[in-house]
Design a protein around this motif. Sequence first.
Motif, short mmCIF file in Angstrom:
data_model
loop_
_atom_site.label_atom_id
_atom_site.label_comp_id
_atom_site.label_asym_id
_atom_site.label_seq_id
_atom_site.Cartn_x
_atom_site.Cartn_y
_atom_site.Cartn_z
N ALA A 49 4.04 -3.71 7.60
CA ALA A 49 3.08 -2.92 8.36
C ALA A 49 2.25 -3.85 9.23
CB ALA A 49 2.18 -2.14 7.41
N PRO A 50 1.70 -3.35 10.34
CA PRO A 50 0.81 -4.19 11.15
C PRO A 50 -0.42 -4.59 10.33
CG PRO A 50 1.37 -2.14 12.29
CD PRO A 50 1.84 -1.99 10.88
N PRO A 51 -1.14 -5.60 10.78
CA PRO A 51 -2.37 -5.98 10.07
C PRO A 51 -3.33 -4.79 9.96
CG PRO A 51 -1.83 -7.57 11.78
CD PRO A 51 -0.90 -6.43 11.97
N GLU A 52 -4.00 -4.70 8.83
CA GLU A 52 -4.91 -3.58 8.62
C GLU A 52 -6.17 -3.71 9.46
OE1 GLU A 52 -5.77 -3.16 4.52
OE2 GLU A 52 -3.76 -2.47 3.98
N ARG A 53 -6.49 -4.93 9.88
CA ARG A 53 -7.73 -5.18 10.63
C ARG A 53 -7.40 -5.93 11.91
NH1 ARG A 53 -8.18 -7.35 5.50
NH2 ARG A 53 -9.31 -6.04 3.99
N GLY A 54 -8.38 -5.99 12.80
CA GLY A 54 -8.25 -6.82 13.99
C GLY A 54 -8.25 -8.30 13.64
N LEU A 55 -8.05 -9.15 14.64
CA LEU A 55 -7.90 -10.58 14.38
C LEU A 55 -9.15 -11.19 13.77
CD1 LEU A 55 -5.94 -11.79 17.54
CD2 LEU A 55 -5.12 -11.69 15.19
N ALA A 101 6.42 -2.56 11.72
CA ALA A 101 6.75 -1.13 11.67
C ALA A 101 5.67 -0.31 12.36
CB ALA A 101 6.91 -0.67 10.23
N PRO A 102 6.02 0.47 13.37
CA PRO A 102 5.01 1.31 14.02
C PRO A 102 4.57 2.44 13.11
CG PRO A 102 7.19 1.87 14.84
CD PRO A 102 7.37 0.69 13.93
N GLY A 103 3.35 2.89 13.33
CA GLY A 103 2.86 4.02 12.56
C GLY A 103 2.40 3.67 11.17
N ALA A 104 2.38 2.36 10.83
CA ALA A 104 1.99 1.96 9.48
C ALA A 104 0.59 1.38 9.42
CB ALA A 104 2.98 0.94 8.93
N ALA A 105 -0.09 1.32 10.56
CA ALA A 105 -1.45 0.77 10.57
C ALA A 105 -2.46 1.90 10.39
CB ALA A 105 -1.73 0.04 11.88
N PRO A 106 -3.48 1.69 9.56
CA PRO A 106 -4.52 2.71 9.41
C PRO A 106 -5.34 2.80 10.68
CG PRO A 106 -5.16 0.71 8.27
CD PRO A 106 -3.75 0.50 8.76
N PRO A 107 -6.03 3.92 10.91
CA PRO A 107 -6.88 4.02 12.09
C PRO A 107 -7.93 2.94 12.10
CG PRO A 107 -6.64 6.15 11.00
CD PRO A 107 -6.05 5.14 10.09
N ASN A 142 0.86 -1.17 0.00
CA ASN A 142 0.00 0.00 0.00
C ASN A 142 0.91 1.23 0.00
OD1 ASN A 142 -1.59 2.23 0.92
ND2 ASN A 142 -3.09 0.81 1.79
N PRO A 143 0.68 2.19 -0.89
CA PRO A 143 1.55 3.38 -0.91
C PRO A 143 1.64 4.09 0.43
CG PRO A 143 0.18 3.32 -2.88
CD PRO A 143 -0.32 2.22 -1.98
N GLU A 144 0.56 4.03 1.23
CA GLU A 144 0.58 4.71 2.53
C GLU A 144 1.52 4.03 3.52
OE1 GLU A 144 -3.39 5.03 3.91
OE2 GLU A 144 -4.02 6.40 2.31
N GLN A 145 1.89 2.78 3.24
CA GLN A 145 2.81 2.07 4.12
C GLN A 145 4.27 2.39 3.82
OE1 GLN A 145 2.00 -2.06 3.44
NE2 GLN A 145 -0.06 -1.99 4.30
N SER A 174 2.52 0.43 -5.38
CA SER A 174 3.42 1.05 -4.41
C SER A 174 4.86 1.17 -4.90
CB SER A 174 3.43 0.23 -3.11
OG SER A 174 2.13 -0.03 -2.64
N GLN A 175 5.20 0.49 -5.98
CA GLN A 175 6.61 0.36 -6.34
C GLN A 175 7.27 1.70 -6.64
OE1 GLN A 175 7.77 -1.89 -9.92
NE2 GLN A 175 9.14 -3.06 -8.58
N ALA A 176 6.61 2.56 -7.40
CA ALA A 176 7.23 3.84 -7.75
C ALA A 176 7.46 4.69 -6.51
CB ALA A 176 6.35 4.58 -8.76
N THR A 177 6.45 4.76 -5.64
CA THR A 177 6.58 5.54 -4.41
C THR A 177 7.66 4.96 -3.51
OG1 THR A 177 4.24 6.14 -4.50
CG2 THR A 177 5.35 6.42 -2.39
#
Length: 286
Positions: free
Chosen positions: A249-255, A279-285, A173-176, A203-206
């Motif tokens: 990045a951490p999982p995008e969702r809960g278990l 990586a911290p800070g890479a999970a979406p809200p 994901n580019p945001e990661q 995501s590759q270019a970013t």
Amino acid sequence: MSSLTDAPGRDERVVCVLRAIDEGQRAATIAAWAGALADGLGVPLDLVGVAEALAPVGITPVPGVPLASVPEVAALQEPPVDLTAVAERAGVRPASRRELPGPVAGVLEELAAEPLTALIVVGDDGDGALWSAISGAPIRRALRELPAPLVLVPHGVRRPQATRWRVAAGIMNPEQCRPVLSIASALAQRLDGELILLADGASQATATEQASDLLPSDARPRTELLPEDPAAVLGDVLAHGDADLLVLAPPERGLLASAILGSVFHAVAAGGHGPIVVAPGAAPPS
């Protein structure tokens, strides 16, 4: 937490968290990975043992016996981790050893918030998302919340063999890109190792652009394009020894949601082929 992107701080450290369930060779392997990372980063190693409360024992009332006369059962704790024995078996020389009361998720939050923590190394307590949801897996549940990088060492993984560290960054994901690459590039540089960039088409270019900003001008990271279903490729990078560490990045969702909708992170972690750096800070809200 300290910043891996800076030069080693005087009191910066790698923290290895061990639980009572991490017995024998497993505990020694986790500590060996923590020790190797501490040596590579040029910082001290702390060993932390966590003793968690055991489930209370229920007392069935006996007819004719007043409850007031039934002796109270003291809260039970898991046996403490023998940190000295673990250190000897792992061949590491920790700067400190300490015991902290559980639960382990609270201990991880406390340690991650300490300004001197560079990395936390812990044994993975999960499997796939479904089994992790069923079994509880408190460490897996804490992944999205921790402000410090967490290294998950799976069951059965061999001890570190690296003479030159290879750090892979998996980006779907580019945001990661920024949070994952910040940790991966910092580890590769401070461990005097190689960065492997694994990114999907979106995501590759970013990722390539941001990697050039984070790495020295003469660095040439190896770059590979991830397929639409990247879990197998990411797992193979560890299984085949192409990388010693995989930063995700951490999982995008809960278990539970991950079990229903799928999760690349949990699929890779379930393979148990090697340590994953979250990586911290890479999970979406949430």
